[in-house]
Each structure stands twice: as structure tokens, then as C-alpha cells.
Scaffold this active site. Structure first.
Site, PDB file in Angstrom:
ATOM      1  N   ARG A 257     -24.110 -14.857  36.799  1.00  0.00           N
ATOM      2  CA  ARG A 257     -23.813 -14.693  38.224  1.00  0.00           C
ATOM      3  C   ARG A 257     -23.735 -13.210  38.578  1.00  0.00           C
ATOM      4  O   ARG A 257     -23.067 -12.435  37.898  1.00  0.00           O
ATOM      5  CB  ARG A 257     -22.506 -15.391  38.582  1.00  0.00           C
ATOM      6  N   ARG A 272     -13.235 -13.291  35.337  1.00  0.00           N
ATOM      7  CA  ARG A 272     -14.399 -13.290  36.217  1.00  0.00           C
ATOM      8  C   ARG A 272     -15.428 -12.315  35.658  1.00  0.00           C
ATOM      9  O   ARG A 272     -15.102 -11.152  35.393  1.00  0.00           O
ATOM     10  CB  ARG A 272     -14.005 -12.889  37.644  1.00  0.00           C
ATOM     11  N   GLU A 344      -9.049 -21.732  38.656  1.00  0.00           N
ATOM     12  CA  GLU A 344      -9.917 -22.913  38.517  1.00  0.00           C
ATOM     13  C   GLU A 344     -10.692 -22.891  37.203  1.00  0.00           C
ATOM     14  O   GLU A 344     -11.298 -21.880  36.848  1.00  0.00           O
ATOM     15  CB  GLU A 344     -10.881 -22.966  39.711  1.00  0.00           C
ATOM     16  N   SER A 347     -14.628 -27.483  38.702  1.00  0.00           N
ATOM     17  CA  SER A 347     -14.876 -27.996  40.040  1.00  0.00           C
ATOM     18  C   SER A 347     -15.598 -29.325  39.878  1.00  0.00           C
ATOM     19  O   SER A 347     -16.615 -29.404  39.184  1.00  0.00           O
ATOM     20  CB  SER A 347     -15.738 -27.027  40.857  1.00  0.00           C
ATOM     21  N   ARG A 386     -11.689 -18.892  31.638  1.00  0.00           N
ATOM     22  CA  ARG A 386     -10.313 -18.876  32.138  1.00  0.00           C
ATOM     23  C   ARG A 386      -9.393 -19.724  31.277  1.00  0.00           C
ATOM     24  O   ARG A 386      -8.171 -19.600  31.366  1.00  0.00           O
ATOM     25  CB  ARG A 386     -10.273 -19.359  33.588  1.00  0.00           C
TER      26      ARG A 386
END
Length: 424
Positions: A257, A272, A344, A347, A386
Site C-alpha cells: 500500500r 502501519r 483493527e 475487516s 498489528r
């Protein structure tokens, strides 16, 4: 993509759904365009039919040795008219498709309007750990235990990258093995997809054209931001047999990403980055089964987090915080003591027929009825970048060591992570 028939027949419903996302699309203008597009398409078909009729009559006259001059003149005039009409139709079709491509999915009725401030906590599991000693954050613990090399990761690839080393690499791999093993035992087919995908794959997933600038490009391909982008395309352009549904897949890939974090505390360490590991679950389901499939995916993701012994919660996202391609999303979030906040790790989303319509993915009913679009669902099962911080912070001990969750020890990990002798 939204069903254009729904927009034509229920424009008010579509406007209200989009407004829950704070999207104010000009539906009346589109309906005007749509009417012109359909009228022009009908006119083009009429002209094409007339041209075929005249061409056939010219052929008959030639076979009979009769003159066909006036018909040839009419054919030429008709060809010019048709070319002009087809050009107009192509322009209308492009505008028509551009409007539809830009529309996000309609949120489900029970999804709250607004942004993340309206996210709803569905349940909280367990209690945040209470420490009788000064608790440390995951960055310091990972460095002292020799688990993650942030400095050399940045030296190799820049900010937003890291290197798992020694027991850190073993812990990361144990998490992936544990997740894959659990999903395979539950009947999910294991897939290792390509990491480089075509534009069509991003379009079907609903990421393109709007988010085409947010991926890493390699020539005319892009690096997948999540395995969902690959898995949703497994049956692109296919019509499945209803008896084959649901199709359940699990994939492991790194995720790439462009958007990364900052130097804020909430983005430090592996929380992140530009590249991280994730196990992804995906289902192709019948529309009447998709709600149950959604809850089943949520249960799978939540069971994995609970099995690690981590305090967590489940949140139902508001419309504005839900990915544009999805109708409803639940997030499974782990507690990070150093931040006093949840992060998170999964998802779990239902796209309904939105992605299937973009990718032409249908199923044929067993009773021989008309083919219909499948529903597509996905869930992180789980993302690890995470989870490792959550394990370090929630399972830390007074002497600076970290207890390893019992379910991971069969993958060769010790009961306790201790400092290792690694190069400085």
C-alpha cells in the site's frame, strides 16, 4: 457497481443511501442521460437493421442483374447517419459508465449514517490487561527482544518498512501458519495468487478507477493492496452452478500500500506500513445466504483473536467509514495498552452484488431459472502487523519478556520470548 435498474426505478432510495456516505450524486441528471442513452441505442439498432435490410436487397438485385443505384445511394446515406449515431452512442455510453463507476455501494439499512464517529461497538471481549509494573510499548519490546529491525528495514526500503528477525520472524510465521491451518480445516480452499494484477482486477474489486493512484504500479500491472483484490477475480466473467455455492477461499499474501503512517505514536513500529502480511478469507455466496456467510466470517476472525488470548472488541462501521465497494463492515479490533486505543486486525465485509456486477460473476439456479449475480464477502483472517504489537503489549511481563500465546507454541516457539544475541 450499482444496478442501473434500481437507480431508474427507485432514485430516492439510491439518493438516501448515498447520502449516508455523504455522497451527493446528481441522480436526476443521470436519469436524463440514461434516457438519452437508451433512446440513442434504440435508434442505432434501428439504423443497423435498416442497413442490413438494404444490403440484402442490393444483393438480391445484383443476383438478378437489376439496377440498384438508388439503393446504393440510400445505403451510403444510411452508413453516414449510422456512423454519426454510433459515435454519439459511444460518447453517451462512456459518460453513462463513468457515472456508474464512480458510485459507491449502498450501505445496508442497519448501517449508521456518517463517519467513524458514528461507528457502533457491538461487543467487547475480556478486560484490558492491568499491569502492576510500568508497561512498555511494542516498539521498545520488539527492539530489546530482537524481534523487529526497524533501522535496517528503513535502510533497505525507506520509511514504512521493517524486517522481522529471529524469534520475531518465527512469531510472524507461526501466526500465518496458525491462521491458514485453522481456515483449511474449516473447509476453505488455500490459494496463493499472483501479487501483480491487471487493471481489470482492480476494477472488479471496486478499487479502480477512483483509487488507481493509491497502489504501487509496475508497468501495466499493480501490486495487490490485499488478497481480496485477487480472490474476487477468481471467477470474473464466469457463471457458476448454484450447487457449487458457497465457494470459500483463503489466501496468504503480503499487502502493498502506498499510503503509510507518519511518525505519530499511533503509527509507530509495525502498526502501519507499505508492506505487511495478511491471511484473507473470501466467499462467493447466493444472495439469500450472504447475511449468514457474513456472520460466519466474523465469527472465524473473532475466534482467532480470542484464541490468542487478546482483549478485543467488534465494531460495526458507519457508512462513511465503510469501503466504497462494501455494503456492511464489521471490524475486529485489538487493544493496545500503550495507545489506550483499539487497532483493527480484521475487516469483515459484505459487498452484496456490487463487485459481482462489475466483474460479471453470476450463478445459474439449480431449477434452471435466469442467471443472477452472486454476493461476494471478504474478511481478514488475520492481518499480522498489528497482532504482533498487541501480543507484545498485552502479554508482557515485569522482566521485559513476553509470554507466547499457547496456540502458537506448536509452531516451534518457546513459552516466553527473551532477548536473543543478534547483530547490533
Amino acid at each position: 457497481m450499482l444496478d442501473v435498474t434500481l437507480i431508474r426505478n427507485h432514485p430516492g432510495q439510491v439518493r438516501e443511501g448515498l447520502r449516508k456516505r455523504a455522497v451527493d450524486a446528481d441522480i436526476p441528471a443521470f436519469l436524463t442521460l440514461d434516457a438519452t442513452f437508451r433512446e440513442t441505442r434504440t435508434a442505432v439498432e434501428r439504423l443497423r437493421g435498416e442497413r442490413r435490410r438494404i444490403s440484402a436487397e442490393i444483393a438480391v438485385r445484383r443476383r438478378e442483374g437489376a439496377a440498384a443505384g438508388e439503393l446504393q445511394d440510400a445505403a451510403k446515406t444510411l452508413t453516414d447517419e449510422l456512423a454519426e449515431a454510433e459515435a454519439h452512442l459511444a460518447e453517451l455510453a462512456a459518460r453513462h459508465q463513468e457515472f456508474l463507476d464512480a458510485l459507491p455501494n449502498l450501505p445496508d439499512d442497519d448501517v449508521a449514517a456518517g463517519g467513524k464517529e458514528n461507528n457502533e461497538v457491538v461487543r467487547t471481549v475480556g478486560e484490558p490487561p492491568a499491569f502492576a509494573f510500568p508497561a512498555r510499548d511494542h516498539v521498545g519490546l520488539a527492539q530489546d527482544l530482537g524481534l523487529v529491525d526497524y533501522k535496517r528495514g528503513a535502510a533497505l526500503a525507506g520509511n514504512g518498512y521493517w524486517i522481522y528477525r529471529g524469534q520475531g520472524a518465527a512469531l510472524e510465521w507461526a501466526l500465518l501458519n496458525h491462521f491458514l491451518d485453522a481456515h483449511r480445516r474449516a473447509g476453505y480452499e488455500f490459494v496463493l495468487p499472483p501479487h501483480l494484477l491487471t487493471y481489470e482486477a482492480g476494477y472488479t474489486a471496486g478499487q479502480f478507477p477512483k483509487f488507481a493512484d493509491e497502489v504501487f504500479r509496475v508497468d501495466d500491472h499493480f501490486l495487490l493492496p490485499t488478497a481480496e483484490t485477487a480472490l474476487v477475480n477468481l471467477h470474473r466473467g464466469e457463471t457458476l452452478d448454484e450447487r457449487e455455492l458457497p465457494r470459500r477461499y483463503v489466501a496468504y499474501t503480503p499487502c502493498y500500500r502506498r499510503e503509510s503512517g507518519s511518525h505519530r505514536t499511533a503509527d509507530r513500529g509495525t502498526l502501519r506500513g507499505h508492506q505487511f502480511n495478511k491471511v484473507e478469507l473470501f466467499q462467493f455466496a447466493r444472495p439469500e445466504d450472504s447475511d449468514a456467510a457474513h456472520l460466519e466470517l466474523l465469527e472465524r476472525a473473532e475466534e482467532l483473536v480470542a484464541g490468542l488470548g487478546l482483549h478485543h472488541r467488534v465494531t460495526k462501521l458507519a457508512a462513511g467509514d465503510t469501503s466504497p465497494a462494501q455494503a456492511k463492515t464489521y471490524d475486529v479490533e485489538v487493544w493496545l495498552p500503550s495507545l489506550g486505543a483499539y487497532a483493527e486486525v480484521s475487516s469483515v465485509s459484505n459487498a452484496r452484488a456490487y463487485q459481482a456486477r462489475r466483474g460479471g460473476i453470476r450463478y445459474r439456479p439449480a431449477d434452471g431459472g435466469k442467471a443472477a449475480y452472486v454476493h461476494t464477502l471478504n474478511a481478514s483472517g488475520l492481518a499480522t502487523s498489528r497482532l504482533l504489537p498487541a501480543i507484545l503489549e498485552q502479554c508482557q511481563r515485569p522482566d521485559g519478556t513476553v509470554a507466547v500465546p499457547e496456540v502458537l507454541r506448536r509452531w516451534g516457539l518457546p513459552e516466553v520470548l527473551r532477548p536473543q544475541s543478534t547483530p547490533a
